[in-house]
Design a protein around this motif. Structure first.
Motif, PDB file in Angstrom:
ATOM      1  N   VAL A 198       8.138  -0.373  14.597  1.00 26.24           N
ATOM      2  CA  VAL A 198       6.851   0.001  14.041  1.00 26.24           C
ATOM      3  C   VAL A 198       7.071   0.494  12.621  1.00 26.24           C
ATOM      4  O   VAL A 198       7.872   1.389  12.389  1.00 26.24           O
ATOM      5  CB  VAL A 198       6.163   1.103  14.876  1.00 26.24           C
ATOM      6  CG1 VAL A 198       4.856   1.523  14.217  1.00 26.24           C
ATOM      7  CG2 VAL A 198       5.921   0.609  16.294  1.00 26.24           C
ATOM      8  N   ALA A 242       5.454   2.118   9.111  1.00 18.13           N
ATOM      9  CA  ALA A 242       4.330   2.879   8.562  1.00 18.13           C
ATOM     10  C   ALA A 242       4.735   3.411   7.195  1.00 18.13           C
ATOM     11  O   ALA A 242       5.911   3.706   6.952  1.00 18.13           O
ATOM     12  CB  ALA A 242       3.952   4.032   9.492  1.00 18.13           C
ATOM     13  N   THR A 298      -1.571  -1.254   3.248  1.00 12.39           N
ATOM     14  CA  THR A 298      -0.945  -0.031   3.760  1.00 12.39           C
ATOM     15  C   THR A 298      -0.907   1.081   2.724  1.00 12.39           C
ATOM     16  O   THR A 298      -0.833   2.251   3.087  1.00 12.39           O
ATOM     17  CB  THR A 298       0.485  -0.325   4.244  1.00 12.39           C
ATOM     18  OG1 THR A 298       1.249  -0.891   3.164  1.00 12.39           O
ATOM     19  CG2 THR A 298       0.476  -1.297   5.414  1.00 12.39           C
ATOM     20  N   TYR A 332      -3.829   3.494   3.321  1.00 13.21           N
ATOM     21  CA  TYR A 332      -4.017   4.053   4.653  1.00 13.21           C
ATOM     22  C   TYR A 332      -4.166   5.573   4.571  1.00 13.21           C
ATOM     23  O   TYR A 332      -3.295   6.247   4.023  1.00 13.21           O
ATOM     24  CB  TYR A 332      -2.826   3.735   5.551  1.00 13.21           C
ATOM     25  CG  TYR A 332      -2.850   2.361   6.181  1.00 13.21           C
ATOM     26  CD1 TYR A 332      -3.867   1.456   5.891  1.00 13.21           C
ATOM     27  CD2 TYR A 332      -1.856   1.978   7.066  1.00 13.21           C
ATOM     28  CE1 TYR A 332      -3.877   0.198   6.462  1.00 13.21           C
ATOM     29  CE2 TYR A 332      -1.868   0.721   7.652  1.00 13.21           C
ATOM     30  CZ  TYR A 332      -2.877  -0.163   7.339  1.00 13.21           C
ATOM     31  OH  TYR A 332      -2.892  -1.417   7.910  1.00 13.21           O
ATOM     32  N   THR A 355      -1.064   3.580  13.471  1.00 20.44           N
ATOM     33  CA  THR A 355      -0.033   2.570  13.226  1.00 20.44           C
ATOM     34  C   THR A 355       1.255   2.917  13.945  1.00 20.44           C
ATOM     35  O   THR A 355       1.945   2.038  14.487  1.00 20.44           O
ATOM     36  CB  THR A 355       0.228   2.438  11.717  1.00 20.44           C
ATOM     37  OG1 THR A 355      -0.990   2.097  11.049  1.00 20.44           O
ATOM     38  CG2 THR A 355       1.267   1.371  11.432  1.00 20.44           C
ATOM     39  N   SER A 373       1.047   1.951  17.717  1.00 20.08           N
ATOM     40  CA  SER A 373       0.465   0.650  18.042  1.00 20.08           C
ATOM     41  C   SER A 373       1.485  -0.358  18.547  1.00 20.08           C
ATOM     42  O   SER A 373       1.127  -1.497  18.834  1.00 20.08           O
ATOM     43  CB  SER A 373      -0.229   0.070  16.799  1.00 20.08           C
ATOM     44  OG  SER A 373       0.717  -0.128  15.746  1.00 20.08           O
TER      45      SER A 373
END
Length: 283
Positions: free
Chosen positions: A70, A72, A227, A230, A238, A241
């Motif tokens: 993931v 971010a 992004t 965000y 995020t 997810s």
């Protein structure tokens, strides 16, 4: 004279302490998980003893962001996006609402009552209801992935307009007459008389509107496709997810703790004026 009853005082304090513990315990669990490694935070049941990864976890999410399964962006940048958006929304709502309420109360023009009720009726049309046409307008204006796109559609506030109108109606007419005799124009009257009188109300509304802007999720989810735009709420989503197997709960909890700090700090710093603005009846 009010009679003091020790038993009732004791029971009241017990209830208050229990309430504080109920509210504080989830925050403590989140903080503990944010100080542990990914393996420790994934254990069930979770250990309630703080771990030794505090500096590593917080520095990772603040400056590097999550990586691996993931991805971010850094939390520091997302906090800045949320802060800028919340400030624009709060200041914009207060400015526009104060001016509109000032015009409705102190200017005589045809249909001013109708205009006020038209503003008030918009309470039944939140952004979630009008999200498709609002998105179309924002997209046509080229405001996607921008601070203007995140904040401008949320600036109008019927609630703040109503509150300012009700407050202005309580201001004695003699103040407006005295200002007019002294040669003060409308803007001078607003700046030198109404603004000082409504300062506590402004602070109370600022706290409410700041938290409203900070907690926005649905609108940024649609507007921010890059992004780099965000806000912190989208960043947390995020992080979780990728499914349970990919979630690093220690980083998620560290991000959640950081996300709670700015609004909590605003409430703590402005608590005195916030309460006074809500309950003070002296004008």
């Amino acid at each position: 004279m009010i009679e003091r009853r020790p038993i009732l005082d004791f029971l009241s304090h017990v209830v208050l302490v229990l309430g504080v513990l109920i509210v504080f315990f989830p925050l403590y669990v989140a903080f503990v998980a944010s100080t542990q490694s990914a393996e420790q935070s994934a254990l069930s049941p979770l250990s309630l003893a703080p771990g030794g990864e505090f500096m590593n976890n917080y520095s990772t999410v603040l400056f590097k962001g999550a990586a691996g399964q993931v991805t971010a962006p850094p939390v520091l940048h997302m906090l800045w996006v949320s802060l800028a958006t919340a400030l624009i929304i709060a200041i914009g709502k207060i400015s526009i609402s104060m001016l509109s309420a000032f015009a409705i109360v102190y200017f005589r023009f045809p249909g001013r009552g109708l205009f006020f009720w038209m503003i008030f009726v918009t309470l039944m049309l939140p952004v979630e209801v009008r999200i498709t046409p609002t998105y179309q307008v924002v997209s046509d204006l080229g405001m996607l992935n921008s601070y203007a796109g995140l904040s401008v559609p949320l600036i109008a506030s019927a609630t703040a307009t109503f509150l300012f109108r009700q407050f202005f109606l309580t201001v004695p007419d003699e103040l407006a007459e005295a200002a007019r005799i002294d040669g003060a124009g409308p803007l001078r009257f607003l700046k030198d008389v109404l603004w000082p009188l409504s300062r506590t109300n402004v602070i109370a509304l600022f706290v409410i509107m700041f938290i409203y802007g900070w907690n926005q999720y649905l609108w940024p989810l649609i507007i921010a496709t890059d992004t780099s735009m965000y806000p912190i709420g989208i960043g947390i989503k995020t992080l979780i997810s990728g499914g349970d197997s990919a979630v690093e709960w220690n980083l998620v909890m560290a991000t959640m703790i950081l996300a709670m700090l700015p609004p909590g700090l605003v409430v703590v710093v402005m608590q005195k004026w916030f309460v006074k603005g809500l309950v003070d009846s002296e004008k």
